[in-house]
Design a protein around this motif. Structure first.
Motif, short mmCIF file in Angstrom:
data_model
loop_
_atom_site.label_atom_id
_atom_site.label_comp_id
_atom_site.label_asym_id
_atom_site.label_seq_id
_atom_site.Cartn_x
_atom_site.Cartn_y
_atom_site.Cartn_z
N ALA A 146 4.18 -11.14 3.78
CA ALA A 146 4.22 -10.15 2.69
C ALA A 146 2.81 -9.69 2.33
O ALA A 146 2.56 -8.50 2.13
CB ALA A 146 4.92 -10.74 1.48
N ILE A 147 1.87 -10.64 2.26
CA ILE A 147 0.50 -10.30 1.88
C ILE A 147 -0.20 -9.51 2.98
O ILE A 147 -0.88 -8.52 2.71
CB ILE A 147 -0.29 -11.58 1.53
CG1 ILE A 147 0.27 -12.20 0.25
CG2 ILE A 147 -1.77 -11.28 1.36
CD1 ILE A 147 -0.34 -13.53 -0.11
N THR A 148 -0.02 -9.94 4.23
CA THR A 148 -0.67 -9.21 5.32
C THR A 148 -0.13 -7.80 5.46
O THR A 148 -0.88 -6.86 5.75
CB THR A 148 -0.50 -9.98 6.65
OG1 THR A 148 0.88 -10.26 6.87
CG2 THR A 148 -1.27 -11.30 6.60
N GLU A 149 1.17 -7.64 5.24
CA GLU A 149 1.75 -6.29 5.26
C GLU A 149 1.13 -5.41 4.19
O GLU A 149 0.86 -4.22 4.41
CB GLU A 149 3.27 -6.37 5.07
CG GLU A 149 4.04 -7.04 6.20
CD GLU A 149 4.29 -6.11 7.37
OE1 GLU A 149 3.82 -4.95 7.33
OE2 GLU A 149 4.93 -6.54 8.33
N GLU A 150 0.90 -5.99 3.01
CA GLU A 150 0.29 -5.23 1.92
C GLU A 150 -1.12 -4.79 2.29
O GLU A 150 -1.53 -3.66 1.99
CB GLU A 150 0.27 -6.08 0.65
CG GLU A 150 -0.23 -5.34 -0.58
CD GLU A 150 -0.15 -6.18 -1.84
OE1 GLU A 150 -0.81 -5.81 -2.83
OE2 GLU A 150 0.58 -7.21 -1.83
N VAL A 151 -1.88 -5.67 2.95
CA VAL A 151 -3.23 -5.30 3.38
C VAL A 151 -3.18 -4.18 4.40
O VAL A 151 -3.94 -3.20 4.31
CB VAL A 151 -3.97 -6.52 3.96
CG1 VAL A 151 -5.32 -6.10 4.56
CG2 VAL A 151 -4.18 -7.59 2.90
N LEU A 152 -2.27 -4.27 5.37
CA LEU A 152 -2.18 -3.25 6.41
C LEU A 152 -1.74 -1.90 5.83
O LEU A 152 -2.19 -0.85 6.29
CB LEU A 152 -1.20 -3.69 7.49
CG LEU A 152 -1.64 -4.89 8.35
CD1 LEU A 152 -0.60 -5.20 9.42
CD2 LEU A 152 -2.99 -4.64 8.99
N ARG A 153 -0.88 -1.93 4.82
CA ARG A 153 -0.43 -0.67 4.20
C ARG A 153 -1.56 0.03 3.46
O ARG A 153 -1.48 1.24 3.20
CB ARG A 153 0.73 -0.94 3.24
CG ARG A 153 2.06 -1.17 3.94
CD ARG A 153 3.21 -1.02 2.94
NE ARG A 153 3.11 -1.96 1.85
CZ ARG A 153 3.64 -3.17 1.85
NH1 ARG A 153 4.31 -3.60 2.91
NH2 ARG A 153 3.52 -3.97 0.81
N SER A 154 -2.60 -0.71 3.10
CA SER A 154 -3.73 -0.09 2.39
C SER A 154 -4.60 0.75 3.31
O SER A 154 -5.56 1.37 2.86
CB SER A 154 -4.59 -1.18 1.74
OG SER A 154 -5.23 -1.97 2.72
N LYS A 155 -4.26 0.77 4.60
CA LYS A 155 -4.98 1.58 5.60
C LYS A 155 -6.47 1.26 5.62
O LYS A 155 -7.32 2.14 5.70
CB LYS A 155 -4.77 3.07 5.33
CG LYS A 155 -3.31 3.50 5.43
CD LYS A 155 -3.13 4.98 5.17
CE LYS A 155 -1.67 5.37 5.29
NZ LYS A 155 -1.46 6.83 5.04
N THR A 156 -6.79 -0.01 5.52
CA THR A 156 -8.18 -0.43 5.57
C THR A 156 -8.76 -0.23 6.97
O THR A 156 -8.05 -0.34 7.96
CB THR A 156 -8.31 -1.91 5.15
OG1 THR A 156 -9.67 -2.29 5.25
CG2 THR A 156 -7.48 -2.82 6.04
N SER A 157 -10.04 0.08 7.04
CA SER A 157 -10.71 0.29 8.32
C SER A 157 -11.51 -0.93 8.75
O SER A 157 -12.25 -0.88 9.72
CB SER A 157 -11.63 1.51 8.23
OG SER A 157 -12.62 1.31 7.23
#
Length: 388
Positions: free
Chosen positions: A223-234
């Motif tokens: 759940a946490i990693t999905e949230e990070v990926l959804r933030s479209k971080t580079s």
């Protein structure tokens, strides 16, 4: 009831201090409300003075203007710097009380032929609005009433001053009882609220962390990693799956208690090497995921997973994982001579909208480590279906 518990409205000092943040916030809100009311009152009196209405003459214009200006400055401080006002709670509360009660005393002096009313109203308002301790409240009230009665006997006739004395004693007695009752109720609400928060925290921790290792459990990790990926971080991120080698043999030959001890040791090593001690056993909802926090979880059994952030290159990630592997290999206790593990690692790429494809690549890399002889680190070099 002891004198100490009476001072904290029937509760222990420890219980009272646990509510200190809520008390400071409540006091700031009440200060703001009273100060807004105070500004409006002074503005109204200023208009009355200017128009010579209701017996308020123009000689009082400087007095009302001065208090109006002070109230506005105080309001700006409360509104612009709320955290500062809460941090300096007693300064803000005392400033408000001194301003209001001095105003009440001076308005009483300006009307020497009338019993005071404004001071008594302000005394009751401040006592009911602010949470401190009973000792502080009693001392402030007695001091303020003492100054008020002194000025009353100095500037008023004896009969009016005597009337002020009677009213002040009656109001002050009521104020003591009402202050204790009101603030005890508020503190009780704060304590219940804190207990609810603690229960919520404990439930979230139990539902988020693996009991054996204190690492994130499988569901919360994803759940946490999905949230990070959804933030479209580079940022540069890698996903690593770690599986212990010959763990079944440890359980079969050394017993399941030794197996649990090995699992706990791996969890502790991951926490230390990733530097995430401060995040373990804290509510994940309070984590600031904009910070480059690495995350570790237990998938189940002897399998672990890492979401590594804060590194810039593959070599830096490899160095980190090698330190983890070296630390595990050096473990010595009872009949166990080192913990061996295989690592499968992949880089998160721009097309990874969720963790699934990265997980497949890391899992494939893990099996490459196993096939290559185990107890080593292998980076994924394959593109799987769905990857760009």
């Amino acid at each position: 009831m002891t004198a100490r518990s009476f001072n904290y409205y029937g509760y222990t000092k420890e219980s009272y201090l646990e509510c200190s943040d809520l008390i400071r916030t409540t006091n700031r809100k009440h200060i703001t409300i009273l100060n807004t009311w105070f500004i409006l009152i002074n503005l109204l009196y200023l208009v009355f003075s200017y128009l010579n209405l209701f017996g308020v003459n123009q000689e009082r214009i400087p007095f009302y203007a001065a208090y109006l200006l002070a109230g506005i400055v105080f309001e700006i401080w409360l509104t612009a710097f709320p955290k500062t006002a809460e941090r300096h709670n007693y300064l803000a509360v005392f400033s408000s009380i001194i301003g209001l009660l001095s105003y009440g005393i001076l308005t009483s002096i300006f009307a020497p032929y009338m019993p005071a009313t404004m001071f008594l109203v302000l005394l009751a308002l401040t006592a009911l609005s602010y949470i401190g301790t009973m000792a502080i409240m009693i001392c402030l009230s007695i001091l303020a009433v003492g100054i008020f009665l002194t000025t009353s006997y100095l500037f008023k006739t004896f009969s009016i001053a005597y009337n002020d004395t009677y009213n002040a004693v009656v109001v002050m007695t009521l104020v003591f009882g009402l202050h204790y009752t009101f603030q005890r109720t508020r503190v009780s609400q704060f304590i219940l609220y804190q207990r609810d928060l603690q229960i919520q925290k404990e439930l979230e921790i139990k539902s988020s962390f693996d009991a054996l290792t204190t690492l994130l459990n499988r569901g919360r990790f994803f759940a946490i990693t999905e949230e990070v990926l959804r933030s479209k971080t580079s940022e540069y991120i890698t996903l690593c799956i770690l599986d212990l080698d010959e763990f079944k043999g440890i359980n079969d030959n050394l017993g399941h208690q030794m197996g649990d001890k090995v699992i706990q040791t791996v969890g502790k090593t991951l926490i230390q090497q990733l530097g995430i001690e401060n995040y373990i056993s804290e509510m994940t909802s309070s984590w600031d995921l904009t910070q480059k926090i690495s995350i570790a979880g237990r998938l189940g059994g002897d399998e672990f997973i890492l979401f590594i952030r804060g590194k810039k290159t593959q070599n830096e990630v490899r160095e980190l994982l090698q330190r983890v592997l070296d630390s595990l290999n050096k473990v010595q206790f009872d009949k166990l001579n080192g913990i061996h593990a295989s690592f499968g690692v992949t880089e998160i790429i721009s097309t990874d909208r969720d963790i699934d494809n990265a997980y497949k690549r890391a899992d494939e890399a893990l099996y490459e480590s196993k096939r290559a002889g185990k107890n080593q680190i292998h980076f994924s070099t394959k593109a799987l279906p769905g990857d760009a």
